[in-house]
Design an enzyme around this catalytic site. Structure first.
Site, PDB file in Angstrom:
ATOM      1  N   GLU A 203      -6.724 -32.857 -51.665  1.00 29.37           N
ATOM      2  CA  GLU A 203      -5.478 -32.856 -50.852  1.00 29.37           C
ATOM      3  C   GLU A 203      -5.774 -33.294 -49.410  1.00 29.37           C
ATOM      4  OE1 GLU A 203      -2.436 -32.479 -51.956  1.00 29.37           O
ATOM      5  OE2 GLU A 203      -2.902 -31.781 -53.971  1.00 29.37           O
TER       6      GLU A 203
HETATM    7  C1  LIG Z   1     -11.921 -32.251 -58.923  1.00 32.40           C
HETATM    8  C2  LIG Z   1     -11.196 -33.291 -58.153  1.00 32.40           C
HETATM    9  C3  LIG Z   1      -9.863 -33.505 -58.392  1.00 32.40           C
HETATM   10  C4  LIG Z   1      -9.166 -34.475 -57.669  1.00 32.40           C
HETATM   11  N1  LIG Z   1      -7.859 -34.668 -57.947  1.00 32.40           N
HETATM   12  C5  LIG Z   1      -7.195 -35.657 -57.320  1.00 32.40           C
HETATM   13  C6  LIG Z   1      -5.837 -35.945 -57.654  1.00 32.40           C
HETATM   14  O1  LIG Z   1      -5.257 -35.295 -58.502  1.00 32.40           O
HETATM   15  N2  LIG Z   1      -5.217 -36.961 -57.007  1.00 32.40           N
HETATM   16  C7  LIG Z   1      -5.856 -37.693 -56.055  1.00 32.40           C
HETATM   17  O2  LIG Z   1      -5.254 -38.596 -55.481  1.00 32.40           O
HETATM   18  N3  LIG Z   1      -7.138 -37.432 -55.704  1.00 32.40           N
HETATM   19  C8  LIG Z   1      -7.818 -36.457 -56.317  1.00 32.40           C
HETATM   20  N4  LIG Z   1      -9.123 -36.209 -55.994  1.00 32.40           N
HETATM   21  C9  LIG Z   1      -9.759 -37.020 -54.946  1.00 32.40           C
HETATM   22  C10 LIG Z   1      -9.878 -36.252 -53.643  1.00 32.40           C
HETATM   23  O3  LIG Z   1      -8.611 -36.123 -53.044  1.00 32.40           O
HETATM   24  C11 LIG Z   1     -10.879 -36.990 -52.741  1.00 32.40           C
HETATM   25  O4  LIG Z   1     -12.166 -36.782 -53.297  1.00 32.40           O
HETATM   26  C12 LIG Z   1     -10.837 -36.474 -51.313  1.00 32.40           C
HETATM   27  O5  LIG Z   1      -9.612 -36.829 -50.699  1.00 32.40           O
HETATM   28  C13 LIG Z   1     -11.978 -37.038 -50.460  1.00 32.40           C
HETATM   29  O6  LIG Z   1     -12.060 -38.420 -50.572  1.00 32.40           O
HETATM   30  P1  LIG Z   1     -13.455 -39.079 -50.962  1.00 32.40           P
HETATM   31  O7  LIG Z   1     -13.992 -38.372 -52.158  1.00 32.40           O
HETATM   32  O8  LIG Z   1     -13.224 -40.534 -51.068  1.00 32.40           O
HETATM   33  O9  LIG Z   1     -14.407 -38.716 -49.758  1.00 32.40           O
HETATM   34  P2  LIG Z   1     -14.762 -39.634 -48.528  1.00 32.40           P
HETATM   35  O10 LIG Z   1     -13.510 -40.216 -47.960  1.00 32.40           O
HETATM   36  O11 LIG Z   1     -15.872 -40.546 -48.885  1.00 32.40           O
HETATM   37  O12 LIG Z   1     -15.286 -38.529 -47.513  1.00 32.40           O
HETATM   38  C14 LIG Z   1     -16.647 -38.125 -47.417  1.00 32.40           C
HETATM   39  C15 LIG Z   1     -16.791 -37.301 -46.141  1.00 32.40           C
HETATM   40  O13 LIG Z   1     -16.480 -38.114 -45.005  1.00 32.40           O
HETATM   41  C16 LIG Z   1     -15.440 -37.520 -44.269  1.00 32.40           C
HETATM   42  N5  LIG Z   1     -14.574 -38.560 -43.727  1.00 32.40           N
HETATM   43  C17 LIG Z   1     -13.972 -39.569 -44.377  1.00 32.40           C
HETATM   44  N6  LIG Z   1     -13.211 -40.278 -43.550  1.00 32.40           N
HETATM   45  C18 LIG Z   1     -13.333 -39.710 -42.335  1.00 32.40           C
HETATM   46  C19 LIG Z   1     -12.793 -39.976 -41.044  1.00 32.40           C
HETATM   47  N7  LIG Z   1     -11.920 -40.956 -40.827  1.00 32.40           N
HETATM   48  N8  LIG Z   1     -13.148 -39.187 -40.029  1.00 32.40           N
HETATM   49  C20 LIG Z   1     -14.000 -38.155 -40.206  1.00 32.40           C
HETATM   50  N9  LIG Z   1     -14.540 -37.850 -41.384  1.00 32.40           N
HETATM   51  C21 LIG Z   1     -14.212 -38.611 -42.450  1.00 32.40           C
HETATM   52  C22 LIG Z   1     -14.697 -36.627 -45.253  1.00 32.40           C
HETATM   53  O14 LIG Z   1     -13.994 -35.591 -44.590  1.00 32.40           O
HETATM   54  C23 LIG Z   1     -15.842 -36.110 -46.098  1.00 32.40           C
HETATM   55  O15 LIG Z   1     -16.457 -35.022 -45.458  1.00 32.40           O
HETATM   56  C24 LIG Z   1      -9.833 -35.243 -56.692  1.00 32.40           C
HETATM   57  C25 LIG Z   1     -11.186 -35.017 -56.444  1.00 32.40           C
HETATM   58  C26 LIG Z   1     -11.865 -34.059 -57.168  1.00 32.40           C
HETATM   59  C27 LIG Z   1     -13.326 -33.833 -56.873  1.00 32.40           C
END
Ligand SMILES: Cc1cc2nc3c(=O)[nH]c(=O)nc-3n(C[C@H](O)[C@H](O)[C@H](O)COP(=O)(O)OP(=O)(O)OC[C@H]3O[C@@H](n4cnc5c(N)ncnc54)[C@H](O)[C@@H]3O)c2cc1C
Length: 394
Positions: A203
């Site tokens: 989220e």
């Molecule tokens: C079990 C599970 C269920 C999920 N269900 C859904 C779902 O139903 N629908 C859906 O759409 N998604 C879903 N997701 C995806 C989830 O929302 C994302 O994993 C999450 O939003 C983080 O994105 P990312 O994994 O690409 O991390 P990244 O964007 O790669 O982030 C990695 C780290 O970098 C930080 N970061 C990234 N950008 C910035 C910035 N601009 N400034 C500072 N820090 C930053 C983040 O906070 C984090 O600490 C799910 C994920 C999991 C694991």
């Protein structure tokens, strides 16, 4: 620009990958979904073409509030699974629940639960009240609902960040109270610990939600929807005026805490205002400062929610429950000035230096100065009520 849409699972070009092997919430299915040139019938478009961000952001807003509420439920369950164990586990000839350091953990879990509960009810109530003003017969009712919920994007982000982080603290203390057994799969602690962790990630990660809080507030201020800079100017204008001592009030058991929150708000406005004036457009690149401002906003909203709820109940209702709410609110609010002073100091020190730093720093210290109370007694009272009830009793 992107567009929101729905497609059937068997749509041509849509494929679902293997079930992910996750750290927690293994009762919930998570698979990669790949869309490769999937034809989307026009009737499957959600909202307007090119305006998918509005649909997505609103789903996220509601989702974030619900995530906070989900964390709240999990915290209550964690407490209910932890206290009976602490009462039953004997060490040094006594139940571990009788030790001060264990009681402090139980109190911290309970107080955070109460504050989160208050914050969730307040935010849900605000959204419900806003939506109740809309007419379901109106042609643009759906658009108005989206706009109505959008107004509370900050509250939704706060619920998400605060809820997920307090749940993480609770599960961590659960493992600790269970001791070595808490590290053994047979106990309920490892599952709770693993299941909680994802809440800080999905989220929108807590980092992204923290950035959204000051960003949304400042965009509203720039659009003239929030008199933020006027409030800052007022605080700066009053900087040199002497502060009257905090007063008790016969009709309001939380009058001191209420005044404390007001002063902490002024302190936060002062620090945020100075950082905005200093960095201006470049503030977007100062994520750490935005994080401090977000944390001050979260802490203020949380403390005020707890206080408003305790005052609302104080007028009537169960005497024991009211006493517990007062102790929990006092305990939480009394820790607020110290948090605001720390966050405000970091905000100021990262924004100004020399003479430009010393005056607001002195004002910050003045606004957050409080006479300490016996927090140990407050937390022991809270723990005693919880241990007696063997659950979160409100
Ligand atoms: C079990 C599970 C269920 C999920 N269900 C859904 C779902 O139903 N629908 C859906 O759409 N998604 C879903 N997701 C995806 C989830 O929302 C994302 O994993 C999450 O939003 C983080 O994105 P990312 O994994 O690409 O991390 P990244 O964007 O790669 O982030 C990695 C780290 O970098 C930080 N970061 C990234 N950008 C910035 C910035 N601009 N400034 C500072 N820090 C930053 C983040 O906070 C984090 O600490 C799910 C994920 C999991 C694991």
């Amino acid at each position: 620009m992107f567009t929101a849409f729905v497609v059937e699972r068997d749509a041509p070009g849509l494929s679902i990958g293997k079930e992910e092997h996750k750290m927690g919430i293994i009762g919930s299915s998570t698979c990669p979904v790949t869309l490769d040139k999937v034809p989307v019938p026009v009737e499957n478009v959600l909202g307007e073409i090119g305006a998918g961000h509005r649909v997505a952001f609103n789903i996220l807003n509601v989702g974030r509030l619900k995530l906070g509420a989900g964390c709240l439920g999990a915290m209550k369950s964690v407490i209910a699974q932890t206290i009976p164990y602490a009462k039953q586990r004997q060490q040094f000839g006594r139940a571990i629940a009788s030790f001060g350091l264990i009681q402090q953990k139980i109190a911290d879990m309970a107080i955070a639960t109460y504050v989160l509960d208050s914050l969730i009810y307040r935010s849900a109530g605000l959204i419900a009240a806003q939506l109740a003003t809309l007419s379901p017969e109106a042609e643009d009712y759906d658009q108005q609902v989206i706009k109505g919920i959008e107004e509370f994007a900050v509250e939704c982000s706060i619920a998400k960040v605060f809820g997920s982080e307090k749940l993480d603290l609770a599960v961590d203390e659960m493992v600790q109270i269970y001791g070595g057994y808490g590290f053994i799969e047979e106990s309920p602690a490892p599952r709770a610990y693993r299941d909680a962790r994802i809440n800080r990630i999905f989220e929108g990660t807590n980092e992204i939600n923290r950035l959204l809080i000051p960003d949304t507030l400042m965009r509203r201020a720039n659009r003239g929807q929030l008199p933020l800079m006027q409030a800052v100017e007022q605080v700066v204008g009053n900087l040199l005026a002497p502060l009257s001592p905090l007063m008790e009030h016969d009709d309001n058991p939380l009058h001191l805490e209420q005044q404390m929150i007001e002063r902490c708000k002024q302190a936060a406005l002062l620090c945020a205002g100075i950082s905005v004036q200093t960095h201006q457009q470049a503030l977007a690149e100062q994520q750490e400062i935005l994080g401090f401002i977000a944390d001050m906003t979260i802490e203020l909203y949380a403390a005020e929610s707890a206080l408003l709820r305790a005052l609302k109940h104080h007028a009537g209702g169960d005497e024991h429950a009211n006493a517990l709410r007062l102790d929990m609110t006092r305990s939480w609010c009394r820790e607020l000035p110290e948090k605001i002073e720390r966050l405000g100091t970091q905000t100021l020190a990262a924004s100004v230096e020399g003479d430009a730093l010393s005056m607001p720093l002195a004002a910050l210290k003045k606004l957050t100065r409080v006479t300490p109370v016996n927090g140990v007694t407050l937390k022991r009272n809270v723990a005693e009520a919880l241990i007696g009830a063997e659950r979160y009793p409100l």
